[in-house]
Write a protein that holds these residues in place. Structure first.
Motif, PDB file in Angstrom:
ATOM      1  N   GLY A 175       0.782  -1.223   0.000  1.00  0.00           N
ATOM      2  CA  GLY A 175       0.000   0.000   0.000  1.00  0.00           C
ATOM      3  C   GLY A 175       0.810   1.268   0.000  1.00  0.00           C
ATOM      4  O   GLY A 175       0.270   2.351   0.195  1.00  0.00           O
ATOM      5  N   GLN A 197      -3.222  -3.912  -5.606  1.00  0.00           N
ATOM      6  CA  GLN A 197      -2.038  -3.603  -4.821  1.00  0.00           C
ATOM      7  C   GLN A 197      -1.003  -2.848  -5.636  1.00  0.00           C
ATOM      8  O   GLN A 197      -1.046  -2.822  -6.860  1.00  0.00           O
ATOM      9  CB  GLN A 197      -1.405  -4.887  -4.271  1.00  0.00           C
ATOM     10  CG  GLN A 197      -2.299  -5.622  -3.293  1.00  0.00           C
ATOM     11  CD  GLN A 197      -1.580  -6.739  -2.591  1.00  0.00           C
ATOM     12  OE1 GLN A 197      -0.391  -6.942  -2.778  1.00  0.00           O
ATOM     13  NE2 GLN A 197      -2.286  -7.478  -1.759  1.00  0.00           N
ATOM     14  N   ASP A 247      -5.226   0.545   0.404  1.00  0.00           N
ATOM     15  CA  ASP A 247      -5.554   0.292   1.803  1.00  0.00           C
ATOM     16  C   ASP A 247      -6.608  -0.799   1.924  1.00  0.00           C
ATOM     17  O   ASP A 247      -7.170  -1.246   0.926  1.00  0.00           O
ATOM     18  CB  ASP A 247      -5.946   1.579   2.528  1.00  0.00           C
ATOM     19  CG  ASP A 247      -7.265   2.185   2.092  1.00  0.00           C
ATOM     20  OD1 ASP A 247      -8.243   1.446   1.908  1.00  0.00           O
ATOM     21  OD2 ASP A 247      -7.316   3.416   1.958  1.00  0.00           O
ATOM     22  N   ARG A 248      -6.830  -1.225   3.179  1.00  0.00           N
ATOM     23  CA  ARG A 248      -7.687  -2.382   3.425  1.00  0.00           C
ATOM     24  C   ARG A 248      -8.942  -2.026   4.203  1.00  0.00           C
ATOM     25  O   ARG A 248      -9.458  -2.851   4.949  1.00  0.00           O
ATOM     26  CB  ARG A 248      -6.887  -3.456   4.165  1.00  0.00           C
ATOM     27  CG  ARG A 248      -5.728  -3.989   3.363  1.00  0.00           C
ATOM     28  CD  ARG A 248      -5.120  -5.235   3.973  1.00  0.00           C
ATOM     29  NE  ARG A 248      -4.608  -4.987   5.319  1.00  0.00           N
ATOM     30  CZ  ARG A 248      -3.938  -5.885   6.032  1.00  0.00           C
ATOM     31  NH1 ARG A 248      -3.708  -7.075   5.534  1.00  0.00           N
ATOM     32  NH2 ARG A 248      -3.495  -5.584   7.242  1.00  0.00           N
ATOM     33  N   ARG A 249      -9.457  -0.833   4.015  1.00  0.00           N
ATOM     34  CA  ARG A 249     -10.651  -0.449   4.763  1.00  0.00           C
ATOM     35  C   ARG A 249     -11.843  -1.346   4.453  1.00  0.00           C
ATOM     36  O   ARG A 249     -12.752  -1.495   5.285  1.00  0.00           O
ATOM     37  CB  ARG A 249     -11.004   1.015   4.491  1.00  0.00           C
ATOM     38  CG  ARG A 249     -11.528   1.281   3.099  1.00  0.00           C
ATOM     39  CD  ARG A 249     -11.755   2.756   2.813  1.00  0.00           C
ATOM     40  NE  ARG A 249     -10.507   3.452   2.583  1.00  0.00           N
ATOM     41  CZ  ARG A 249     -10.443   4.704   2.154  1.00  0.00           C
ATOM     42  NH1 ARG A 249     -11.547   5.392   1.916  1.00  0.00           N
ATOM     43  NH2 ARG A 249      -9.275   5.291   1.964  1.00  0.00           N
ATOM     44  N   GLY A 295      -8.255  -7.990  -4.594  1.00  0.00           N
ATOM     45  CA  GLY A 295      -7.208  -7.056  -4.206  1.00  0.00           C
ATOM     46  C   GLY A 295      -6.620  -6.275  -5.364  1.00  0.00           C
ATOM     47  O   GLY A 295      -6.375  -6.814  -6.444  1.00  0.00           O
ATOM     48  N   GLN A 325      -8.204   1.153   9.162  1.00  0.00           N
ATOM     49  CA  GLN A 325      -7.616   0.085   8.361  1.00  0.00           C
ATOM     50  C   GLN A 325      -7.047   0.601   7.060  1.00  0.00           C
ATOM     51  O   GLN A 325      -7.011  -0.102   6.056  1.00  0.00           O
ATOM     52  CB  GLN A 325      -8.636  -1.035   8.088  1.00  0.00           C
ATOM     53  CG  GLN A 325      -9.196  -1.681   9.330  1.00  0.00           C
ATOM     54  CD  GLN A 325      -8.111  -2.322  10.171  1.00  0.00           C
ATOM     55  OE1 GLN A 325      -7.234  -2.996   9.667  1.00  0.00           O
ATOM     56  NE2 GLN A 325      -8.189  -2.107  11.475  1.00  0.00           N
ATOM     57  N   GLU A 364      -1.773  -1.649   6.434  1.00  0.00           N
ATOM     58  CA  GLU A 364      -1.577  -2.876   7.184  1.00  0.00           C
ATOM     59  C   GLU A 364      -1.138  -2.549   8.611  1.00  0.00           C
ATOM     60  O   GLU A 364      -0.524  -1.522   8.862  1.00  0.00           O
ATOM     61  CB  GLU A 364      -0.505  -3.771   6.521  1.00  0.00           C
ATOM     62  CG  GLU A 364       0.906  -3.280   6.649  1.00  0.00           C
ATOM     63  CD  GLU A 364       1.326  -2.435   5.489  1.00  0.00           C
ATOM     64  OE1 GLU A 364       2.510  -2.519   5.125  1.00  0.00           O
ATOM     65  OE2 GLU A 364       0.498  -1.689   4.967  1.00  0.00           O
ATOM     66  N   SER A 424     -10.130  -6.011   1.911  1.00  0.00           N
ATOM     67  CA  SER A 424      -9.093  -6.415   0.962  1.00  0.00           C
ATOM     68  C   SER A 424      -8.393  -5.159   0.471  1.00  0.00           C
ATOM     69  O   SER A 424      -8.862  -4.040   0.681  1.00  0.00           O
ATOM     70  CB  SER A 424      -9.694  -7.191  -0.213  1.00  0.00           C
ATOM     71  OG  SER A 424     -10.610  -6.383  -0.932  1.00  0.00           O
ATOM     72  N   TRP A 425      -7.264  -5.327  -0.197  1.00  0.00           N
ATOM     73  CA  TRP A 425      -6.521  -4.173  -0.703  1.00  0.00           C
ATOM     74  C   TRP A 425      -7.269  -3.508  -1.846  1.00  0.00           C
ATOM     75  O   TRP A 425      -7.687  -4.172  -2.803  1.00  0.00           O
ATOM     76  CB  TRP A 425      -5.147  -4.614  -1.201  1.00  0.00           C
ATOM     77  CG  TRP A 425      -4.189  -5.000  -0.134  1.00  0.00           C
ATOM     78  CD1 TRP A 425      -3.836  -6.272   0.222  1.00  0.00           C
ATOM     79  CD2 TRP A 425      -3.433  -4.129   0.714  1.00  0.00           C
ATOM     80  NE1 TRP A 425      -2.919  -6.242   1.241  1.00  0.00           N
ATOM     81  CE2 TRP A 425      -2.647  -4.942   1.562  1.00  0.00           C
ATOM     82  CE3 TRP A 425      -3.349  -2.750   0.839  1.00  0.00           C
ATOM     83  CZ2 TRP A 425      -1.785  -4.408   2.520  1.00  0.00           C
ATOM     84  CZ3 TRP A 425      -2.491  -2.210   1.791  1.00  0.00           C
ATOM     85  CH2 TRP A 425      -1.733  -3.041   2.617  1.00  0.00           C
ATOM     86  N   ASP A 426      -7.439  -2.194  -1.745  1.00  0.00           N
ATOM     87  CA  ASP A 426      -8.035  -1.396  -2.806  1.00  0.00           C
ATOM     88  C   ASP A 426      -7.138  -0.194  -3.072  1.00  0.00           C
ATOM     89  O   ASP A 426      -6.464   0.302  -2.167  1.00  0.00           O
ATOM     90  CB  ASP A 426      -9.431  -0.892  -2.415  1.00  0.00           C
ATOM     91  CG  ASP A 426     -10.412  -2.029  -2.210  1.00  0.00           C
ATOM     92  OD1 ASP A 426     -10.527  -2.880  -3.100  1.00  0.00           O
ATOM     93  OD2 ASP A 426     -11.052  -2.059  -1.139  1.00  0.00           O
TER      94      ASP A 426
END
Length: 477
Positions: free
Chosen positions: A43, A97, A61-63, A95, A472, A475, A66-68
């Motif tokens: 991220g 990334q 980010d993972r708000r 995801g 979030q 990580e 999953s990673w967006d």
């Protein structure tokens, strides 16, 4: 051969060089963070100037769980311009990334990322305009969705509102380098799933890319065709055809290992390339210039920027606007890690003190330098600094003569409690810079930014402006 899973690909991206067979093993410098040699931070924010004194920043980010990938614009005064906590680039539930960003030439940006929606990583891209409206297909344009893993995308402008994107590709059972051009309207311009930059039957990894100033691009990478890791490069024209030797021109093919290449334009259609080199028994910094026609300009296997005792790693380059380049790196000659820099002219002669000037020699360790031109023949360098007992962000401006311009050992960018890590930097167009980083002050990783004026004074809120402080957003430990 069975295809590697997405998770295995991610792990291998970090560990491949460090864990390879002893016959071609490269040492890990004592005490240096992994990211200093082989950065793969899912991220980590990236930044470009917005053309009006501000910047556009992307991160993952993972708000959502999953990673967006997200993007935000901050103006010259430090006010965020788009949705609070950023504009989501891709609504896909899988995801996204390692987003990378380049200007679209119209105060917006084009962003590319590694995307796992197909079960393995593919490469996608999307454009955001100056108002923060996301353009092109809702899930992004498929730059490469060939049914094998593609990873580590990097991006450069094509000079016509679009971009050229390069990545590492596993379609042939080993890691090769492919590239694709995407127009400003989101149409892929080259062969479906990309043009081969180097498909030599050994592994090629860690590509970096810059515009060649003529609608094409120059790409460098790490290559193990010779049994150890070497540095190669290639130029692509606007149609995606290679212009130099098939499978690349060797920049450094000497004994031992050469890794972590970085490049910047030479202003004449060619490039300066710097790398980390262990030919002398420890890690040193070497560099080479390659012309627009693909001819190396300096002695074979490069010129030493710094070859003092102990290790030098993490080179970064910026043009000096006079036909040369400024190189910065992390340096362990004193026993702890410091930041040094050197300026080199068009013929490879060092212009500052032998083995570089000390940009920061404060107590404790300084890592991961990043560099941007200051618009006056010098540069602004930012780094991660542990002098305060945790990781903070500092910066220094170095003039064209090699004299530091701000307070000794750097000006404070952010000295907040807890950790600030992984700075990235962009020029503000007024001889200062905007610096972004990931910040743990709230007990989670968020994204912050600060503008440093030409005189080394913070222009925005003390300790930075929150670009994204959503729960979030990064990580956790």
């Amino acid at each position: 051969m069975n295809k590697p899973s997405a998770s295995i690909v991610l792990v291998f991206s970090i560990l491949a060089i460090l864990g390879r067979p002893a016959a071609c093993a490269a040492r890990m410098p004592e005490g240096v963070p992994l990211a200093s040699l082989y950065e793969f931070i899912p991220g980590q924010p990236r930044i470009i100037p917005d053309g009006t004194g501000g910047a556009i920043i992307t991160w993952a980010d993972r708000r959502s769980g999953s990673w967006d990938a997200y993007v935000q614009r901050v103006d010259a005064g430090g006010a965020v311009q788009w949705n609070p906590n950023g504009v989501r680039i891709c609504p896909e539930t899988h995801g996204q990334q390692s987003p990378q960003i380049v200007s679209d030439g119209a105060r917006g940006a084009i962003i590319t990322w590694a995307d796992s929606r197909g079960g393995e990583y593919d490469v996608y891209a999307r454009r955001v305009n100056a108002n923060g409206a996301v353009q092109w297909a809702s899930g992004g344009v498929a730059v490469c969705s060939e049914p094998h893993s593609q990873q580590s995308p990097q991006i450069a402008s094509d000079g016509a509102g679009g971009a050229i994107i390069v990545w590492v590709d596993y379609r042939r059972g080993n890691y090769d380098i492919f590239a694709q051009r995407v127009s400003g309207a989101g149409a892929v311009r080259w062969a479906p799933n990309g043009a081969a930059v180097c498909a030599e039957p050994h592994d090629q990894r860690y590509p970096e890319i810059i515009s060649d100033g003529g609608g094409g691009a120059i790409i460098t990478w790490v290559d193990n065709r010779g049994g150890s890791y070497d540095v190669y490069t290639q130029r692509l024209n606007p149609a995606g055809a290679v212009k130099w030797a098939a499978d690349g021109t060797g920049i450094c093919t000497g004994l031992q290992n050469q890794v972590s290449p970085q490049l910047t334009s030479d202003g004449a259609g060619g490039a300066f390339i710097a790398w980390v080199d262990d030919r002398n028994g420890d890690w040193d910094i070497y560099a080479q210039r390659i012309s627009a026609g693909g001819a190396v300009q300096w002695p074979p296997n490069g010129v030493g920027m710094c070859a003092v005792i102990l290790d030098q790693v993490s080179p970064r380059l910026a043009s000096d606007a006079a036909g040369g380049a400024i190189v910065t790196w992390a340096d362990r000659r004193s026993g702890t890690w410091d930041i040094y820099a050197q300026r080199v002219n068009a013929v490879g002669a060092a212009l500052w003190a032998r083995d570089g000037i000390g940009v920061c020699r404060a107590t404790q360790d300084q890592f991961t330098p990043q560099i941007a031109p200051d618009g006056a023949g010098g540069a602004i360098i930012a780094w991660m600094d542990s002098r305060g007992g945790n990781n903070d962000i500092f910066a220094q401006r170095v003039g064209a003569s090699g004299r530091v311009q701000w307070m000794e050992n750097g000006a404070t960018v952010c000295f907040e409690r807890h950790d600030q890590r992984y700075p990235q930097i962009a020029s503000d167009g007024a001889r200062g810079a905007i610096i972004t980083w990931v910040d743990f002050r709230a007990g989670k990783y968020d994204v912050y930014a600060q503008r440093m004026g030409a005189g080394g004074v913070n222009r925005w809120t003390a300790n930075g402006v929150a670009i994204c402080s959503k729960a979030q957003s990064r990580e956790t430990h």
